[in-house]
Design a protein around this motif. Structure first.
Motif, short mmCIF file in Angstrom:
data_model
loop_
_atom_site.label_atom_id
_atom_site.label_comp_id
_atom_site.label_asym_id
_atom_site.label_seq_id
_atom_site.Cartn_x
_atom_site.Cartn_y
_atom_site.Cartn_z
N PHE A 12 35.13 32.16 44.31
CA PHE A 12 34.65 33.17 43.35
C PHE A 12 35.47 34.43 43.58
N ARG A 13 36.04 34.96 42.51
CA ARG A 13 36.92 36.12 42.61
C ARG A 13 36.52 37.16 41.56
N VAL A 14 36.53 38.42 41.94
CA VAL A 14 36.21 39.49 41.00
C VAL A 14 37.21 40.63 41.20
N ARG A 15 37.63 41.21 40.07
CA ARG A 15 38.51 42.37 40.11
C ARG A 15 37.93 43.49 39.25
N ARG A 16 38.11 44.71 39.72
CA ARG A 16 37.74 45.89 38.95
C ARG A 16 39.01 46.66 38.65
N ILE A 20 40.97 46.74 42.36
CA ILE A 20 40.48 46.31 43.66
C ILE A 20 39.89 44.91 43.45
N SER A 21 39.88 44.11 44.51
CA SER A 21 39.45 42.72 44.36
C SER A 21 38.57 42.29 45.52
N LEU A 22 37.77 41.27 45.26
CA LEU A 22 36.93 40.64 46.29
C LEU A 22 36.92 39.15 46.04
N ASP A 23 37.22 38.37 47.10
CA ASP A 23 37.22 36.91 47.02
C ASP A 23 36.20 36.35 48.01
#
Length: 337
Positions: free
Chosen positions: A258-262, A271-274
């Motif tokens: 699951f990956r999210v970018r703002r 910025i990203s979070l995996d």
């Protein structure tokens, strides 16, 4: 819908037109979104907000000349508009025909033995009328226990990637990777994937990977991996879910990501979070010949930032942590950079 009802009763009502534009963008109907941006400008000429939305939609439709003309209208009246300047720079970057990139990855763990993995890769991208073509050269150094910071046996690998365009809503990804340094890298790997744009700014894909590596006894073995993904854009956010399935004699290895970018201002700034479970085969940190072979279970968290430092120069950094089960109920910590 409620927006069209309001517009029918109060033609040109600003909030309703704005809501209608966003609704059609989220649906992926850029033609209708462009229509309503022009409709809004009919009742609110030179409105900077509607002009920015029109320019953004034109860029998404790959109408780059039209988008730049719309931005010029904004800058003519408001030369200090940061949003217009950022969007113009983004369009210029899209039109860059060539670029080079230098990446460095590092992974480390010290149980049950010390393992330091250095990976340097140089990329060259060429934008063509048929899509992007990328060439990569990898230099990998697998430093083991009792060795210094670097070893004397650096491996090399080569990769060609292409992103062919089939239509405005369909494109592919093809990759071929080969290494003569099988003491360090997997021998070769191939990948094929098809991406399809869907309504509501969704994108789905299906693909396969094949990895060929050398076993401890010197023989070669192969692994077929099936993968698929679903991605979603929502305003300044991008969300991705991807799954990998690798059938083996004892069952099927599964990996979920699951990956999210703002995003901020442009596609270059985010910025990203995996979050993931399992070994991710597409991550270059897992390109060594022994990657994932001794891992039973794996959980990872990674965060990063990418930013446009100066025009045409982008910097990116990531840091990650893995919790790996390398033997029954024996766990270790691994650091990723």
């Amino acid at each position: 819908g409620i927006y069209t009802s309001v517009i029918d009763e109060y033609p040109g009502y600003w909030d309703a037109v704005d809501g209608m534009i966003d609704l059609e963008i989220n649906r992926g109907d850029l033609d209708t979104a462009l229509y309503y941006s022009k409709y809004g400008l009919k009742y609110h000429p030179n409105d900077e907000y509607f002009l920015l939305k029109k320019a953004r939609i034109q860029m998404l439709r790959e109408e780059y000349d039209g988008s730049q003309r719309t931005i010029a209208q904004i800058l003519e009246r408001n030369p200090s508009s940061e949003q217009a300047a950022a969007l113009l720079e983004e369009i210029k970057n899209v039109n860059i025909l060539n670029y080079v990139a230098l990446d460095y990855d590092f992974g480390f763990h010290n149980e049950p033995w010390v393992r330091r993995w250095h990976l340097l890769h140089l990329s060259y991208m060429r934008q063509t009328r048929y899509g992007q073509v990328i060439g990569k050269v990898y230099f990998g150094d697998l430093v083991k226990e009792n060795e210094q910071i670097f070893s004397r046996d650096v491996g090399t690998a080569f990769e060609i990637q292409a992103y062919p365009k089939f239509s405005k809503k369909t494109y592919g990804w093809v990759s071929v990777f080969y290494s003569p340094s099988t003491h360090v890298f997997q021998r070769w790997r191939t990948a094929v994937e098809i991406y399809q744009s869907l309504p509501w700014t969704l994108e789905a894909s299906l693909g396969v990977r094949y990895i060929n590596f050398i076993e401890p006894d010197g023989s070669y073995d192969g692994l077929m991996i099936y993968t698929g993904s679903v991605a979603k854009y929502y305003k300044d956010w991008w969300f991705l879910f991807r799954a990998y399935f690798a059938p083996k004699s004892y069952g099927t290895d599964q990996t979920y990501v699951f990956r999210v970018r703002r995003y901020f201002n442009t596609a270059d700034n985010y910025i990203s979070l995996d979050l993931s479970t399992g070994v991710i085969p597409d991550d270059p940190i897992n390109y060594p010949n022994d990657a994932g072979r001794h891992i039973l279970r794996n959980y990872q968290i990674r965060t990063g930032v990418q930013w446009l430092i100066i025009p045409r120069l982008v910097g990116q950094t990531e840091v990650g942590y893995e919790r790996q089960e390398y033997w029954d109920n024996r766990w270790r910590n691994a650091a990723l950079f």
